[in-house]
Design an enzyme around this catalytic site. Structure first.
Site, PDB file in Angstrom:
ATOM      1  N   ASP A 182       0.846  -1.204   0.000  1.00  0.00           N
ATOM      2  CA  ASP A 182       0.000   0.000   0.000  1.00  0.00           C
ATOM      3  C   ASP A 182       0.874   1.244   0.000  1.00  0.00           C
ATOM      4  O   ASP A 182       2.013   1.198   0.470  1.00  0.00           O
ATOM      5  CB  ASP A 182      -0.858   0.075   1.277  1.00  0.00           C
TER       6      ASP A 182
HETATM    7  N1  URA Z   1      -0.756  -6.011   4.044  1.00  0.00           N
HETATM    8  C1  URA Z   1      -1.287  -4.789   4.061  1.00  0.00           C
HETATM    9  O1  URA Z   1      -2.281  -4.547   4.705  1.00  0.00           O
HETATM   10  N2  URA Z   1      -0.680  -3.820   3.339  1.00  0.00           N
HETATM   11  C2  URA Z   1       0.429  -4.034   2.639  1.00  0.00           C
HETATM   12  O2  URA Z   1       0.950  -3.098   2.008  1.00  0.00           O
HETATM   13  C3  URA Z   1       0.987  -5.314   2.638  1.00  0.00           C
HETATM   14  C4  URA Z   1       0.368  -6.292   3.356  1.00  0.00           C
END
Ligand code: URA
Length: 251
Positions: free
Chosen positions: A111
């Site tokens: 993310d």
């Molecule tokens: N899990 C998440 O919630 N976000 C990420 O970026 C990677 C794994």
């Protein structure tokens, strides 16, 4: 199999293996003579040539990436950078943090707010193996969460929690006092760690990926990258290697 390569075109197998770090050409000839090398599933003999763009080479049952021009970068992604090639909102992207040529793509997604290790490569087959859940490559995260998690919350995370896209697989979860969790999963669902923590009442306030299979690097500053070492590339190939997964095209 590529008949022309086996019959006399392409690169000599021992040269290809030596280039990939299996030792001197002489040592690689010995590997071949000992029957430890297979090309397209068949035991290779001395004198074998391979087409590095098409043939599949395995040593001791583990696939070896032999194509020329493959690059592998390990990046410490900072927060606020998106894991796509371009962003409609004009935010910086991870591909802007690594060399432009040859073009690479991120393996999986973090993310925008998530920090930590991200692999970028132009090796599509390895990327597939690393992201396909059937290969089960572990990813480890450090999640800082709201309030100190209870034992009950830890147990729920470990057993698997029900999300709107189904129950998560069992996870390894360790409390890092006072209010962080080290979580190891081998699925790669969208925003999985954030959704898991929220589901047990502890929303994530900061998320860092600390390991991808055998790759754990603590020395890279945010926004910095380095190429994988040969040993790391081989460790990755082993982690995604023979017998694992249903999605690998090993022909
Ligand atoms: N899990 C998440 O919630 N976000 C990420 O970026 C990677 C794994």
């Amino acid at each position: 199999m590529t008949p022309a390569a086996g019959a006399g075109e392409g690169d000599r197998l021992q040269k290809v293996l030596a280039r990939r770090g299996f030792g001197s050409r002489r040592a690689c000839e010995e590997l071949i003579a000992a029957g430890r090398v297979r090309v397209n599933g068949e035991r290779a003999v001395l004198g074998r040539r391979v087409d590095v763009d098409h043939d599949t080479v395995e040593v001791d049952g583990v696939r070896v990436g032999v194509r020329a021009g493959l690059v592998y970068y390990l990046l410490n992604k900072p927060p606020g950078v998106v894991t796509t090639a371009s962003d409609p909102q004009g935010r910086p992207t991870v591909v802007e943090l690594v060399p432009l040529e040859p073009r690479v793509f991120p393996v999986g997604r973090l993310d925008a707010d998530t920090e930590g290790l991200l692999l970028l490569t132009n090796d599509g087959e390895l990327a597939h193996r690393l992201t396909h859940p059937s290969f089960g490559v572990e990813k480890e995260y450090l999640a800082e969460v709201e309030r100190r998690p209870t034992l009950v919350a830890l147990q729920r995370l470990r057993k698997g929690v029900v999300l709107d896209d189904g129950r998560t697989e069992p996870a390894r979860v360790v409390l890092v006092p006072p209010n962080a969790l080290r979580i190891t999963i081998h699925e790669g669902r969208n925003r999985q760690v954030r959704r898991m923590c929220a589901a047990v009442g502890h929303p994530v306030t900061r998320l860092v990926r600390t390991r991808i299979g055998p790759l754990a690097e603590r020395g890279l500053r945010p926004g910095k990258w380095r190429p994988l070492t040969l040993a790391e590339r081989r460790a990755l190939e082993e982690a995604t290697g023979s017998g694992a997964g249903a999605g690998g095209d090993r022909s």
